[in-house]
Design a protein around this motif. Sequence first.
Motif, PDB file in Angstrom:
ATOM      1  N   HIS A  82       4.157   1.174  15.766  1.00 51.29           N
ATOM      2  CA  HIS A  82       4.305   0.660  14.415  1.00 51.29           C
ATOM      3  C   HIS A  82       5.809   1.012  13.805  1.00 51.29           C
ATOM      4  CE1 HIS A  82       0.370  -0.894  14.735  1.00 51.29           C
ATOM      5  NE2 HIS A  82      -0.233   0.473  14.810  1.00 51.29           N
ATOM      6  N   ASP A  83       5.996  -0.132  13.100  1.00 50.54           N
ATOM      7  CA  ASP A  83       7.266   0.319  12.338  1.00 50.54           C
ATOM      8  C   ASP A  83       7.128   0.963  10.970  1.00 50.54           C
ATOM      9  OD1 ASP A  83       8.872  -0.836  14.604  1.00 50.54           O
ATOM     10  OD2 ASP A  83       8.607  -2.839  13.721  1.00 50.54           O
ATOM     11  N   CYS A  84       6.188   0.864  10.371  1.00 46.79           N
ATOM     12  CA  CYS A  84       5.601   1.337   9.013  1.00 46.79           C
ATOM     13  C   CYS A  84       4.292   1.589   8.725  1.00 46.79           C
ATOM     14  CB  CYS A  84       6.122   0.297   7.970  1.00 46.79           C
ATOM     15  SG  CYS A  84       4.995  -1.193   8.089  1.00 46.79           S
ATOM     16  N   GLY A  85       4.075   2.718   7.666  1.00 43.94           N
ATOM     17  CA  GLY A  85       2.824   3.136   7.473  1.00 43.94           C
ATOM     18  C   GLY A  85       1.637   1.928   7.279  1.00 43.94           C
ATOM     19  N   SER A  86       2.030   0.941   6.566  1.00 45.75           N
ATOM     20  CA  SER A  86       1.029  -0.064   6.338  1.00 45.75           C
ATOM     21  C   SER A  86       0.552  -0.794   7.608  1.00 45.75           C
ATOM     22  CB  SER A  86       1.652  -1.070   5.318  1.00 45.75           C
ATOM     23  OG  SER A  86       1.844  -0.877   4.136  1.00 45.75           O
ATOM     24  N   ASP A  87       1.390  -0.895   8.632  1.00 44.96           N
ATOM     25  CA  ASP A  87       0.931  -1.521   9.904  1.00 44.96           C
ATOM     26  C   ASP A  87      -0.201  -0.579  10.723  1.00 44.96           C
ATOM     27  OD1 ASP A  87       2.249  -3.836  10.010  1.00 44.96           O
ATOM     28  OD2 ASP A  87       4.076  -3.288  10.834  1.00 44.96           O
ATOM     29  N   ARG A  88       0.356   0.741  10.552  1.00 40.67           N
ATOM     30  CA  ARG A  88      -0.680   1.830  11.020  1.00 40.67           C
ATOM     31  C   ARG A  88      -1.974   1.933  10.582  1.00 40.67           C
ATOM     32  NH1 ARG A  88       1.649   5.456  14.275  1.00 40.67           N
ATOM     33  NH2 ARG A  88       3.851   5.184  13.219  1.00 40.67           N
ATOM     34  N   ILE A  89      -1.907   1.823   9.026  1.00 42.73           N
ATOM     35  CA  ILE A  89      -3.007   1.805   8.328  1.00 42.73           C
ATOM     36  C   ILE A  89      -4.082   0.498   8.840  1.00 42.73           C
ATOM     37  CG2 ILE A  89      -4.194   1.692   5.982  1.00 42.73           C
ATOM     38  CD1 ILE A  89      -1.956   3.332   5.246  1.00 42.73           C
ATOM     39  N   ALA A  90      -3.236  -0.677   8.740  1.00 32.04           N
ATOM     40  CA  ALA A  90      -4.129  -1.871   8.917  1.00 32.04           C
ATOM     41  C   ALA A  90      -4.979  -1.801  10.352  1.00 32.04           C
ATOM     42  CB  ALA A  90      -2.980  -2.973   8.898  1.00 32.04           C
ATOM     43  N   GLU A  91      -3.973  -1.276  11.424  1.00 30.82           N
ATOM     44  CA  GLU A  91      -4.877  -1.148  12.475  1.00 30.82           C
ATOM     45  C   GLU A  91      -5.942  -0.341  12.349  1.00 30.82           C
ATOM     46  OE1 GLU A  91      -4.253   1.616  15.972  1.00 30.82           O
ATOM     47  OE2 GLU A  91      -2.584   0.322  16.290  1.00 30.82           O
ATOM     48  N   ALA A  92      -5.898   0.812  11.808  1.00 31.80           N
ATOM     49  CA  ALA A  92      -6.855   1.759  11.909  1.00 31.80           C
ATOM     50  C   ALA A  92      -8.304   1.131  10.879  1.00 31.80           C
ATOM     51  CB  ALA A  92      -6.350   3.113  11.008  1.00 31.80           C
ATOM     52  N   VAL A  93      -7.787   0.359  10.045  1.00 30.22           N
ATOM     53  CA  VAL A  93      -9.058  -0.133   8.899  1.00 30.22           C
ATOM     54  C   VAL A  93      -9.612  -1.491   9.407  1.00 30.22           C
ATOM     55  CG1 VAL A  93      -8.201   1.230   7.177  1.00 30.22           C
ATOM     56  CG2 VAL A  93      -7.632  -1.178   7.374  1.00 30.22           C
ATOM     57  N   GLU A  94      -9.152  -2.141  10.299  1.00 26.86           N
ATOM     58  CA  GLU A  94      -9.274  -3.622  10.727  1.00 26.86           C
ATOM     59  C   GLU A  94     -10.908  -3.550  10.951  1.00 26.86           C
ATOM     60  OE1 GLU A  94      -7.522  -7.034  12.954  1.00 26.86           O
ATOM     61  OE2 GLU A  94      -6.803  -5.342  13.794  1.00 26.86           O
ATOM     62  N   ASN A  95     -11.345  -2.896  11.587  1.00 27.62           N
ATOM     63  CA  ASN A  95     -12.889  -2.935  11.941  1.00 27.62           C
ATOM     64  C   ASN A  95     -13.888  -1.812  11.067  1.00 27.62           C
ATOM     65  OD1 ASN A  95     -12.379  -4.887  14.073  1.00 27.62           O
ATOM     66  ND2 ASN A  95     -11.559  -3.165  15.231  1.00 27.62           N
ATOM     67  N   MET A  96     -13.447  -1.386   9.920  1.00 30.83           N
ATOM     68  CA  MET A  96     -13.886  -0.609   9.169  1.00 30.83           C
ATOM     69  C   MET A  96     -14.655  -1.356   8.140  1.00 30.83           C
ATOM     70  SD  MET A  96     -11.960   2.977   8.703  1.00 30.83           S
ATOM     71  CE  MET A  96     -11.546   4.235   9.843  1.00 30.83           C
ATOM     72  N   GLU A  97     -15.866  -0.844   7.595  1.00 26.99           N
ATOM     73  CA  GLU A  97     -16.314  -1.491   6.390  1.00 26.99           C
ATOM     74  C   GLU A  97     -15.877  -0.663   5.207  1.00 26.99           C
ATOM     75  OE1 GLU A  97     -18.581  -4.225   6.034  1.00 26.99           O
ATOM     76  OE2 GLU A  97     -18.466  -4.439   8.171  1.00 26.99           O
ATOM     77  N   VAL A  98     -14.841  -1.359   4.640  1.00 25.05           N
ATOM     78  CA  VAL A  98     -14.264  -0.622   3.451  1.00 25.05           C
ATOM     79  C   VAL A  98     -13.747  -1.753   2.514  1.00 25.05           C
ATOM     80  CG1 VAL A  98     -12.064  -0.648   4.789  1.00 25.05           C
ATOM     81  CG2 VAL A  98     -12.621   0.814   2.713  1.00 25.05           C
ATOM     82  N   ASP A  99     -13.764  -1.330   1.262  1.00 22.62           N
ATOM     83  CA  ASP A  99     -13.364  -2.329   0.036  1.00 22.62           C
ATOM     84  C   ASP A  99     -11.452  -2.280  -0.218  1.00 22.62           C
ATOM     85  OD1 ASP A  99     -15.691  -4.124  -0.200  1.00 22.62           O
ATOM     86  OD2 ASP A  99     -16.242  -1.969  -0.958  1.00 22.62           O
ATOM     87  N   VAL A 100     -11.406  -0.842  -0.660  1.00 20.50           N
ATOM     88  CA  VAL A 100     -10.068  -0.343  -1.055  1.00 20.50           C
ATOM     89  C   VAL A 100      -9.843   0.755  -0.308  1.00 20.50           C
ATOM     90  CG1 VAL A 100      -8.713   0.340  -3.060  1.00 20.50           C
ATOM     91  CG2 VAL A 100     -10.513  -1.522  -3.296  1.00 20.50           C
ATOM     92  N   VAL A 101      -8.277   0.409   0.280  1.00 13.20           N
ATOM     93  CA  VAL A 101      -7.575   1.686   0.909  1.00 13.20           C
ATOM     94  C   VAL A 101      -6.563   2.319   0.035  1.00 13.20           C
ATOM     95  CG1 VAL A 101      -6.377   2.308   3.112  1.00 13.20           C
ATOM     96  CG2 VAL A 101      -8.357   0.534   3.035  1.00 13.20           C
ATOM     97  N   ILE A 102      -6.421   3.864   0.042  1.00 10.92           N
ATOM     98  CA  ILE A 102      -5.507   4.224  -0.786  1.00 10.92           C
ATOM     99  C   ILE A 102      -4.453   4.680   0.339  1.00 10.92           C
ATOM    100  CG2 ILE A 102      -4.652   5.752  -2.501  1.00 10.92           C
ATOM    101  CD1 ILE A 102      -6.491   3.816  -3.582  1.00 10.92           C
ATOM    102  N   ASN A 103      -3.452   4.435   0.306  1.00 11.87           N
ATOM    103  CA  ASN A 103      -2.208   4.959   1.317  1.00 11.87           C
ATOM    104  C   ASN A 103      -1.593   6.226   0.637  1.00 11.87           C
ATOM    105  OD1 ASN A 103       0.194   5.686   2.610  1.00 11.87           O
ATOM    106  ND2 ASN A 103       0.968   3.463   2.960  1.00 11.87           N
TER     107      ASN A 103
END
Length: 242
Positions: free
Chosen positions: A73-94
């Motif tokens: 990944h080129d940036c932190g947002s991409d890294r987080i998006a991959e990690a949460v894609e299949n999680m049940e979550v409403d809000v993610v704090i980076n």
Amino acid sequence: MKIISMIPARYSASRFPGKLMQDLNGKSVILRTYEATVATNLFDDVFVVTDSDIIYDEIVNNGGKAIMSIKEHDCGSDRIAEAVENMEVDVVINVQGDEPFTDKESLSKLINVFKEDDTKAVDLASLMVHITDVDEINNPNTVKVIIDKFDFALYFSRSPIPYPRDKSVAVKYYKHKGVYAFRKQAILDFYHLPMLTLEASEKLEQLRYLEYGKRIKMVETDVQGIEIDTPEDLERAKKAWQ
């Protein structure tokens, strides 16, 4: 509302390689940041998400939770998006991995943006700090943000914005702190949208959100903290940790 924190952590860093594994008064920078985030007691869960076996082992071996990135990944947002894609979550704090002075008050303000946003007008929220030092305002490593009257971000830049053509106007300059709160859908949208010219030019990932029409609510905080970008920052952090 389920709220989690994700701490993206790369081992390599252009200005300070391996900085997250540097010793900060007895513990690594990344472990200090993880523990500070957990200690706020604001989140249903906290994870470090990384492409580094070294960082993964550092967190897990100290009783924490970590996720290995599958892709590059080129940036932190991409890294987080991959990690949460299949999680049940409403809000993610980076929370940035190089911010061991992460504080509860600032994170609470970000979370409250979403708790009070009944119309879901906010896609992201982020922090800013009022700055007055001329050198800091002109420093391209200090990212500046300008806002509208409702505190939504208009633009982020490494340049001084707004440009003070009329010296008689009392302009306030704000430094953007790289702590973000996302609705899950906003970060997934980011992950699947290509980079455009503003982001490519300034090398600021938050511009991708603005270029695609996402709304970023900015929250002012008085807490500067110390972001560890250089060996000098690390020395300042060691002194401040006492």
